[in-house]
Structure formats: C-alpha cells, structure tokens
Scaffold this motif. Structure first.
Motif, PDB file in Angstrom:
ATOM      1  N   UNK A 292      31.395  36.234  26.554  1.00  0.00           N
ATOM      2  CA  UNK A 292      32.447  35.509  27.273  1.00  0.00           C
ATOM      3  C   UNK A 292      33.706  36.362  27.378  1.00  0.00           C
ATOM      4  N   UNK A 293      34.376  36.234  28.492  1.00  0.00           N
ATOM      5  CA  UNK A 293      35.539  37.070  28.764  1.00  0.00           C
ATOM      6  C   UNK A 293      36.761  36.235  29.103  1.00  0.00           C
ATOM      7  N   UNK A 294      37.912  36.875  28.987  1.00  0.00           N
ATOM      8  CA  UNK A 294      39.162  36.268  29.402  1.00  0.00           C
ATOM      9  C   UNK A 294      39.394  36.545  30.879  1.00  0.00           C
ATOM     10  N   UNK A 295      39.158  37.778  31.268  1.00  0.00           N
ATOM     11  CA  UNK A 295      39.239  38.134  32.675  1.00  0.00           C
ATOM     12  C   UNK A 295      38.418  39.399  32.895  1.00  0.00           C
ATOM     13  N   UNK A 296      38.234  39.743  34.143  1.00  0.00           N
ATOM     14  CA  UNK A 296      37.493  40.953  34.493  1.00  0.00           C
ATOM     15  C   UNK A 296      38.331  41.728  35.502  1.00  0.00           C
ATOM     16  N   UNK A 297      38.401  43.013  35.328  1.00  0.00           N
ATOM     17  CA  UNK A 297      39.224  43.842  36.192  1.00  0.00           C
ATOM     18  C   UNK A 297      38.388  44.979  36.769  1.00  0.00           C
ATOM     19  N   UNK A 298      38.747  45.383  37.943  1.00  0.00           N
ATOM     20  CA  UNK A 298      38.108  46.539  38.587  1.00  0.00           C
ATOM     21  C   UNK A 298      39.137  47.665  38.693  1.00  0.00           C
ATOM     22  N   UNK A 299      38.646  48.874  38.392  1.00  0.00           N
ATOM     23  CA  UNK A 299      39.482  50.053  38.445  1.00  0.00           C
ATOM     24  C   UNK A 299      38.803  51.117  39.313  1.00  0.00           C
ATOM     25  N   UNK A 300      39.595  51.981  39.911  1.00  0.00           N
ATOM     26  CA  UNK A 300      39.101  53.108  40.694  1.00  0.00           C
ATOM     27  C   UNK A 300      39.553  54.401  40.026  1.00  0.00           C
TER      28      UNK A 300
ATOM     29  N   UNK B 157      42.101  45.178  40.982  1.00  0.00           N
ATOM     30  CA  UNK B 157      42.154  43.720  41.118  1.00  0.00           C
ATOM     31  C   UNK B 157      41.718  43.077  39.808  1.00  0.00           C
ATOM     32  N   UNK B 158      42.275  41.935  39.520  1.00  0.00           N
ATOM     33  CA  UNK B 158      41.949  41.180  38.317  1.00  0.00           C
ATOM     34  C   UNK B 158      41.480  39.798  38.726  1.00  0.00           C
ATOM     35  N   UNK B 159      40.422  39.310  38.112  1.00  0.00           N
ATOM     36  CA  UNK B 159      39.952  37.947  38.348  1.00  0.00           C
ATOM     37  C   UNK B 159      39.815  37.267  36.999  1.00  0.00           C
ATOM     38  N   UNK B 160      40.397  36.087  36.890  1.00  0.00           N
ATOM     39  CA  UNK B 160      40.378  35.365  35.630  1.00  0.00           C
ATOM     40  C   UNK B 160      39.067  34.598  35.479  1.00  0.00           C
ATOM     41  N   UNK B 161      38.771  34.207  34.273  1.00  0.00           N
ATOM     42  CA  UNK B 161      37.477  33.573  33.995  1.00  0.00           C
ATOM     43  C   UNK B 161      37.324  32.228  34.692  1.00  0.00           C
ATOM     44  N   UNK B 162      38.442  31.600  35.070  1.00  0.00           N
ATOM     45  CA  UNK B 162      38.350  30.308  35.756  1.00  0.00           C
ATOM     46  C   UNK B 162      38.415  30.450  37.278  1.00  0.00           C
ATOM     47  N   UNK B 163      38.383  31.686  37.752  1.00  0.00           N
ATOM     48  CA  UNK B 163      38.377  31.945  39.187  1.00  0.00           C
ATOM     49  C   UNK B 163      36.991  32.385  39.624  1.00  0.00           C
TER      50      UNK B 163
END
Lengths: 116, 114
Positions: B28-36, B47-53
């Motif tokens: 389980x995560x708090x949020x997930x982020x993408x990096x280049x 970009x960051x996406x939260x676990x409830x999104x």
C-alpha cells in the motif's frame, strides 16, 4: 530558486580508496535523500534524513558507507574503502511538503563514481 | 521489496505517436510519482497521483492509478523527440512527520524517433 547542488560531478578512484560526496539541498527543505543508481537500474535509496536525524538507512552498507547532515542543511556521503561494485551515480535529493501531506523530490545532477 | 517494476523496459515509437508505460508495486502506498531522467542527468518530477485518486492530467501526460491491482500507467500523448528519456515510477510510503519514503522502479527507456 537554486536547485540541489552536488560535488564533485565526477570522481575516479582505485578500489580500497576512500571518497566523499557533498550535497546542498534546496533552502528550507527539511528532508534529504541519498540514492545510488547503478547503470541501467533505478535509484536505490541509501539514507534519508529529516533535518539532522536519520529516518531510514536500512539499505546503507554501513560497513563502508557513512553519511551525516550536521546542522540539518548540507550533507556528506562517504565510502571507505571503495569496492568495484560501488561504481554508480550518487544522487542527492531534497523534498518539501505539499498540500495533503505528499512530498515531491528535487534531484541534484549526481556524482558519477568510477572505481577501478 | 517495495520497489516498483516498469513495463516495458524499453519502448521505441515515432514522433507524434502515444507512449504508454506501466508500473506495478507490492504494498500500500501514500502516493505514486513519475519521474523523467535524461541521459546522464538527474531526475525531474513529472506528476504525482495520490492513493485516493484514479486519474491525473498534466499537459500531454496522463497518469492512472489502480490501487486494487497495485498498478499505474503513464501515457504521453503526441510524443516529441525531446521526450526521449528514461521514465521511473516512485512509490511513496507514508512516514510519520518525516516525509515520504520513496522506492523507485526499474525504469522504461523511451526513444522517440523524429
């Protein structure tokens, strides 16, 4: 706003020598991270500081690696003695708290270490 | 290990096409982020996406998150040669008053052919 600064950018040493890397995070960022990125792989967290305290160093090879963040600002990462497998890019990052409790990391350019 | 895994490992497309890369993780995560990461340079937050999104957009980027499947996808629309880079997902575990703890995936190497 100045970014995360790291030095040196490149370092070549022989195995069994020691080396130190320096990082200055973005002003006001309480959290500082050191990562090791081996060629072709994703960054691996070595140590995480919150101000001058260690939050997580579970993946830091403590027999040869050490890090400190005196005064809660800049940080140094040291390897002593170095092994061939330590050849990698060492990335420093700092983060700030976003709305909702999330954190976004800002990375420095990294130090490319070659151990011969 | 919490470390995520991206799929595919490498992707080559023509300029103007869409690029999709996927990330799977284990806990389980708090949020997930993408990096280049451009060749020989540091990582840049995308970009960051939260676990409830479930979905997030930023310019030509679209990220989805399915916490039931423990997976995320990054879509880059109308790709450009400048999008050539390695893309990493980073899962963030909640740290109590200490900032998130991040675990990076193995990365997808994207090549956009002009």
């Amino acid at each position: 706003e100045a970014g995360v600064a790291q030095s040196p950018r490149y370092k070549i040493i022989e195995k069994r020598q020691s080396v130190a890397f320096w990082c200055n995070p973005i002003s006001g960022h309480a959290t500082l991270y050191w990562y090791q990125q081996i060629l072709g792989q994703g960054p691996k967290l070595l140590i995480q500081f919150q101000n001058n305290g260690v939050v997580d160093d579970s993946q830091l090879p403590k027999d040869r690696f050490s890090a400190e963040r005196l005064k809660g600002v800049d940080s140094t990462l040291k390897i002593q003695p170095a092994k061939l497998e330590d050849s990698a890019v060492y990335l420093c990052a700092s983060s700030t708290r976003l709305t909702g409790g999330s954190y976004e990391q800002y990375f420095g350019p990294g130090t490319r270490l070659t151990v011969t | 290990s919490q470390q995520g895994e991206e799929d595919p490992q490498a992707l080559s497309i023509q300029e103007g096409e869409n690029a999709t890369m996927n990330c799977s993780y284990k806990t389980s995560i708090n949020n997930l982020q993408w990096y280049r990461q451009n060749s020989g340079r540091g990582l840049v937050h995308l970009i960051l996406i939260r676990s409830n999104e479930r979905e997030k957009h930023s310019g030509r980027l679209r990220v989805t998150l399915d916490t039931s499947k423990k997976s995320s996808s990054l879509l880059i629309t109308a790709s450009r040669a400048a999008d050539t880079a390695s893309y990493f997902c980073a899962t963030a575990l909640r740290g109590i008053n200490t900032g998130n703890q991040f675990y990076f995936g193995t990365g997808t190497s994207l090549t956009v052919i002009p």
